[in-house]
Design an enzyme around this catalytic site. Structure first.
Site, mmCIF file in Angstrom:
data_model
loop_
_atom_site.group_PDB
_atom_site.id
_atom_site.type_symbol
_atom_site.label_atom_id
_atom_site.label_comp_id
_atom_site.label_asym_id
_atom_site.label_seq_id
_atom_site.Cartn_x
_atom_site.Cartn_y
_atom_site.Cartn_z
ATOM 1 N N GLY A 1 -10.809 -3.392 3.955
ATOM 2 C CA GLY A 1 -11.524 -4.421 4.712
ATOM 3 C C GLY A 1 -12.244 -3.854 5.910
ATOM 4 O O GLY A 1 -12.332 -2.645 6.113
ATOM 5 N N ILE A 2 -12.711 -4.780 6.733
ATOM 6 C CA ILE A 2 -13.538 -4.425 7.871
ATOM 7 C C ILE A 2 -12.647 -4.217 9.093
ATOM 8 O O ILE A 2 -11.581 -4.807 9.177
ATOM 9 C CB ILE A 2 -14.571 -5.560 8.075
ATOM 10 C CG1 ILE A 2 -15.894 -5.028 8.548
ATOM 11 C CG2 ILE A 2 -14.049 -6.670 8.929
ATOM 12 C CD1 ILE A 2 -17.037 -5.966 8.219
ATOM 13 N N GLY A 3 -13.048 -3.361 10.015
ATOM 14 C CA GLY A 3 -12.267 -3.121 11.232
ATOM 15 C C GLY A 3 -11.625 -1.747 11.202
ATOM 16 O O GLY A 3 -11.633 -1.047 10.182
ATOM 17 N N ALA A 4 -11.052 -1.376 12.328
ATOM 18 C CA ALA A 4 -10.543 -0.012 12.506
ATOM 19 C C ALA A 4 -9.345 0.279 11.605
ATOM 20 O O ALA A 4 -9.216 1.378 11.063
ATOM 21 C CB ALA A 4 -10.150 0.181 13.969
ATOM 22 N N ILE A 5 -8.464 -0.700 11.410
ATOM 23 C CA ILE A 5 -7.197 -0.415 10.728
ATOM 24 C C ILE A 5 -7.389 -0.031 9.254
ATOM 25 O O ILE A 5 -6.876 1.011 8.820
ATOM 26 C CB ILE A 5 -6.215 -1.595 10.882
ATOM 27 C CG1 ILE A 5 -5.834 -1.769 12.365
ATOM 28 C CG2 ILE A 5 -4.982 -1.431 10.013
ATOM 29 C CD1 ILE A 5 -5.055 -0.618 12.964
ATOM 30 N N GLU B 1 -15.290 -4.475 -1.199
ATOM 31 C CA GLU B 1 -16.500 -5.074 -0.645
ATOM 32 C C GLU B 1 -17.328 -4.012 0.076
ATOM 33 O O GLU B 1 -18.531 -3.938 -0.051
ATOM 34 C CB GLU B 1 -16.044 -6.153 0.325
ATOM 35 C CG GLU B 1 -17.100 -6.727 1.189
ATOM 36 C CD GLU B 1 -16.479 -7.764 2.099
ATOM 37 O OE1 GLU B 1 -15.641 -8.548 1.615
ATOM 38 O OE2 GLU B 1 -16.820 -7.793 3.279
ATOM 39 N N GLY C 1 -14.720 -11.037 3.009
ATOM 40 C CA GLY C 1 -14.143 -10.936 1.664
ATOM 41 C C GLY C 1 -12.630 -10.948 1.656
ATOM 42 O O GLY C 1 -12.019 -10.687 0.608
HETATM 43 N N1 COA Z 1 -5.148 -12.542 20.724
HETATM 44 C C1 COA Z 1 -6.205 -12.355 21.542
HETATM 45 N N2 COA Z 1 -7.205 -11.469 21.305
HETATM 46 C C2 COA Z 1 -7.118 -10.758 20.169
HETATM 47 C C3 COA Z 1 -6.046 -10.875 19.282
HETATM 48 C C4 COA Z 1 -5.030 -11.816 19.587
HETATM 49 N N3 COA Z 1 -3.988 -12.001 18.787
HETATM 50 N N4 COA Z 1 -6.252 -10.008 18.254
HETATM 51 C C5 COA Z 1 -7.412 -9.395 18.471
HETATM 52 N N5 COA Z 1 -7.935 -9.822 19.637
HETATM 53 C C6 COA Z 1 -9.187 -9.409 20.240
HETATM 54 C C7 COA Z 1 -9.213 -7.920 20.522
HETATM 55 O O1 COA Z 1 -8.620 -7.622 21.780
HETATM 56 C C8 COA Z 1 -10.699 -7.634 20.488
HETATM 57 O O2 COA Z 1 -11.289 -8.081 21.701
HETATM 58 P P1 COA Z 1 -12.474 -7.228 22.401
HETATM 59 O O3 COA Z 1 -13.570 -7.163 21.357
HETATM 60 O O4 COA Z 1 -12.823 -8.052 23.574
HETATM 61 O O5 COA Z 1 -11.861 -5.890 22.678
HETATM 62 C C9 COA Z 1 -11.212 -8.569 19.386
HETATM 63 O O6 COA Z 1 -10.240 -9.620 19.295
HETATM 64 C C10 COA Z 1 -11.341 -7.898 18.029
HETATM 65 O O7 COA Z 1 -10.115 -7.317 17.691
HETATM 66 P P2 COA Z 1 -9.990 -5.834 17.126
HETATM 67 O O8 COA Z 1 -8.549 -5.627 16.829
HETATM 68 O O9 COA Z 1 -10.681 -4.849 17.993
HETATM 69 O O10 COA Z 1 -10.881 -5.972 15.810
HETATM 70 P P3 COA Z 1 -11.091 -5.036 14.573
HETATM 71 O O11 COA Z 1 -12.421 -4.406 14.698
HETATM 72 O O12 COA Z 1 -9.936 -4.145 14.288
HETATM 73 O O13 COA Z 1 -11.182 -6.160 13.436
HETATM 74 C C11 COA Z 1 -10.597 -8.300 12.545
HETATM 75 C C12 COA Z 1 -10.087 -6.996 13.190
HETATM 76 C C13 COA Z 1 -9.420 -9.148 12.165
HETATM 77 C C14 COA Z 1 -11.487 -9.048 13.525
HETATM 78 C C15 COA Z 1 -11.397 -7.897 11.276
HETATM 79 O O14 COA Z 1 -10.530 -7.234 10.398
HETATM 80 C C16 COA Z 1 -11.999 -9.093 10.569
HETATM 81 O O15 COA Z 1 -13.050 -9.550 10.952
HETATM 82 N N6 COA Z 1 -11.327 -9.612 9.513
HETATM 83 C C17 COA Z 1 -11.765 -10.808 8.788
HETATM 84 C C18 COA Z 1 -12.720 -10.469 7.671
HETATM 85 C C19 COA Z 1 -12.145 -9.531 6.651
HETATM 86 O O16 COA Z 1 -10.958 -9.257 6.577
HETATM 87 N N7 COA Z 1 -12.978 -9.019 5.799
HETATM 88 C C20 COA Z 1 -12.441 -8.105 4.784
HETATM 89 C C21 COA Z 1 -13.336 -7.756 3.751
HETATM 90 S S1 COA Z 1 -14.540 -6.584 4.401
#
Ligand code: COA
Length: 432
Positions: free
Chosen positions: A214-218, A237, A335
Site C-alpha cells: 500500500g501507500i505510505g512509509a510502512i 495497486e 485500494g
Molecule cells: N492521530 C493523529 N494523527 C495521526 C494519527 C493518529 N492516530 N496517525 C497518523 N497521524 C498523522 C501523522 O502524524 C501525520 O501527520 P503530519 O502529516 O502532520 O506529520 C499524518 O497523520 C499522516 O500519517 P503518516 O503516518 O505520516 O502517513 P503515511 O504516509 O505513513 O500514510 C496512511 C499512512 C494511513 C495515511 C496511508 O497508508 C493511507 O493513506 N492509507 C489509506 C489508503 C491505502 O491504504 N491505500 C492502499 C493501496 S495503495
C-alpha cells in the site's frame, strides 16, 4: 491520414492546448507521479478564462495550484484521495471529497463523473503510433477512453511501460512536448520502529506469496525485511523502488503466481528515476488499468495473496480508520479495501495492516478504545485480518470482540496499555 501527420498537426504549446478547456468542464488529471505538471501550470495560468472547472484527481503529487486560495471562482477540486498539497484545501472548503473504492473509479467516468477533458502525460509515440501512459495507467487509461478532449504532455523522460499502457495517437486531441523530470517519491526513512514492524510483517509472509504494497512509509519499509524469502510475486495497486531491490536480489521472481506468472502487475508506480529506468520497455512489469488490477475478484485469482497496508487508528473491535484524523480527511480509501477483500477471497490469502503503535511523536496511541469522533471506518471489523505494530502481531479475523481487544492491547505501546486495559475491564466485565 497517417498517424505521423495526425501527430504533427495536433502538436502545440501548452498555452494553446488549455484553450480547449471550457467553463463548467470536468477535467480529470493524470494520477500521482504521472501528472502532467507543465500542462497543469498552463491551465492554472489561464484561470481567468474559466469559471467552475471541476478538477478530478486522486493522489496529487505536484503543486495542486488549482485549489490554492484565490482560485475558487475558476476551479473546484473534486478529490478522490488527499495528500500533502490538497489536505488544507479540502479542510478549508476550497474543494470536495468523493469517497470511493479505487477499482470503481474508472466506472464512475461512465456514470456520475463523465469526463470532458483528460490532462495526461505520455511517452512520444512508438513506430506504431502508440503512446504509453508510462507510470500511471490506473484510472488515467479510462479517462482517455471517455474524454471529449485529451491533452497530453509528451515527455521523453516518461518510461514506455508494458501491459495495457498504450493509447493510439488518434485518441489524443493535443500533444504538448515538454521533457521536464518525472515527479519522484523519495524512499522512506527507516528507524528502529519501522525495522521492528518490518520484521513482524515478514513473519507473516511465506515463500511463494504474492504481495500488494500500500501507500505510505510502512508498506515500502517492510520490503527491506523480506530478503530471506523465495519466489515472491507482485500484484499491487502500486509499488516503489523497494520492489526493484527484491527483484534484483532474486527474491521477487513471480514464478509461483497463479495469475500472470512471471510478471509483476501494477496500476501505477511512484519512486525514483531508478524505478522509472527499470520499468522502461521491461516486459517483466505490466502496468494495467485499476478496474482490473484492483478488482477484488481479479486479486482473488492470485493464490496466497498478501496485502500490506497502513492506517491512522484502530479501535478495540478492530474497526480501522485509514483516511482521516477525526473529521479531517487526510487521504482516502484508495485500494486498501479492494485488496483486503481480494486477499480474503484468495486461496491461502491474508491481509495485514501495519503501523507504528503511536503518532505525534509518541503522544497518541493509534490503538484506541473507540475511534475519534468523525473518524472514517475504512476497513470494517468484518474485513480486518492481521494488525501489526512494532510490538507484535494481532490476528483478529474469526476472533471474538473480547479476544480481539486482548490481542490489540498486547501490540499497543506500553505507555498506553494501562488505559486500554481499564477499558477492557469496563467493557467485558473481567480483569485484563
Ligand atoms: N492521530 C493523529 N494523527 C495521526 C494519527 C493518529 N492516530 N496517525 C497518523 N497521524 C498523522 C501523522 O502524524 C501525520 O501527520 P503530519 O502529516 O502532520 O506529520 C499524518 O497523520 C499522516 O500519517 P503518516 O503516518 O505520516 O502517513 P503515511 O504516509 O505513513 O500514510 C496512511 C499512512 C494511513 C495515511 C496511508 O497508508 C493511507 O493513506 N492509507 C489509506 C489508503 C491505502 O491504504 N491505500 C492502499 C493501496 S495503495
Amino acid at each position: 491520414m497517417s498517424w505521423k501527420t495526425y501527430y504533427e498537426q495536433h502538436t502545440m504549446s501548452a498555452q494553446e492546448a488549455v484553450k480547449q478547456i471550457r467553463s463548467g468542464d470536468r477535467v480529470v488529471v493524470g494520477h500521482a507521479c504521472g501528472e502532467p505538471g507543465h500542462v497543469i501550470d498552463a491551465m492554472v495560468a489561464n484561470a481567468q478564462a474559466y469559471a467552475n472547472v471541476e478538477i478530478v484527481h486522486l493522489v496529487a503529487m505536484g503543486k495542486a495550484a488549482y485549489c490554492a486560495p484565490g482560485m475558487e471562482r475558476h476551479f473546484r477540486h473534486n478529490a478522490l484521495f488527499l495528500g500533502g498539497p490538497t489536505r488544507d484545501a479540502i479542510a478549508q472548503g476550497r474543494g470536495d471529497f468523493t469517497p470511493s473504492f479505487f477499482f470503481e473509479i474508472p466506472g464512475l467516468f461512465s456514470s456520475t463523473l463523465p469526463v470532458d477533458v483528460a490532462l495526461i502525460q505520455v511517452t512520444p509515440p512508438d513506430e506504431n503510433g502508440q503512446c504509453s501512459l508510462g507510470i500511471s495507467v490506473d484510472y488515467t487509461y479510462e479517462a482517455v477512453m471517455k474524454a471529449r478532449t485529451v491533452i497530453a504532455q509528451v515527455n521523453r523522460n516518461m518510461p514506455f511501460t508494458c501491459g495495457q499502457s498504450t493509447v493510439p495517437v488518434e485518441k489524443i486531441s493535443c500533444f504538448v512536448p515538454c521533457d521536464e523530470p518525472i515527479l519522484e517519491l523519495a524512499p522512506p526513512k527507516i528507524g528502529p520502529v519501522e525495522e521492528a514492524i518490518g520484521k513482524n510483517v515478514a513473519s507473516l509472509v511465506r515463500d511463494g506469496d504474492t504481495l500488494q504494497l500500500g501507500i505510505g512509509a510502512i508498506p515500502d519499509a517492510v520490503l527491506r525485511f523480506l530478503g530471506d524469502k523465495k519466489d515472491l510475486g507482485i500484484h499491487s495497486e502500486m509499488f516503489s523502488d523497494g520492489v526493484v531491490d527484491l527483484i534484483e536480489a532474486g527474491v521477487v521472481t513471480n514464478r509461483a503466481k497463479t495469475l500472470h506468472p512471471g510478471k509483476s502487475v501494477v496500476a501505477f508506480l511512484m519512486g525514483t528515476k531508478r524505478l522509472y529506468d527499470y520499468v522502461d520497455h521491461n516486459s517483466d512489469v505490466e502496468l494495467r488499468p485499476v478496474d482490473y488490477v484492483n478488482h477484488p475478484a481479479v486479486i482473488a485469482r492470485n493464490d496466497n495473496m498478501v496485502s500490506i497496508n497502513s492506517c491512522v487508528q484502530v479501535d478495540l473491535m478492530g474497526q480501522v480508520c485509514s483516511e482521516s484524523v477525526g473529521y479531517k480527511q487526510i487521504s482516502g480509501t484508495g485500494g486498501q479495501v479492494d485488496f483486503i477483500r481480494g486477499a480474503a477471497m484468495s486461496k491461502g490469502g491474508r491481509s495485514i495492516l501495519a503501523f507504528p503503535s503511536t503518532a505525534a511523536k509518541g503522544t497518541i496511541s493509534k490503538i484506541v478504545p473507540i475511534l475519534d469522533e468523525g473518524a472514517v471506518v475504512t476497513t470494517s471489523r468484518n474485513d480486518v485480518d492481521y494488525i501489526v505494530t512494532e510490538y507484535g502481531v494481532a490476528h483478529l479475523k474469526g476472533y471474538t470482540l473480547r479476544q480481539r481487544a486482548r490481542a490489540l492491547i498486547q501490540v499497543a505501546h506500553p505507555d498506553f496499555r494501562p488505559a486500554l486495559q481499564e477499558e477492557f475491564t469496563r467493557r467485558f466485565h473481567e480483569a485484563y
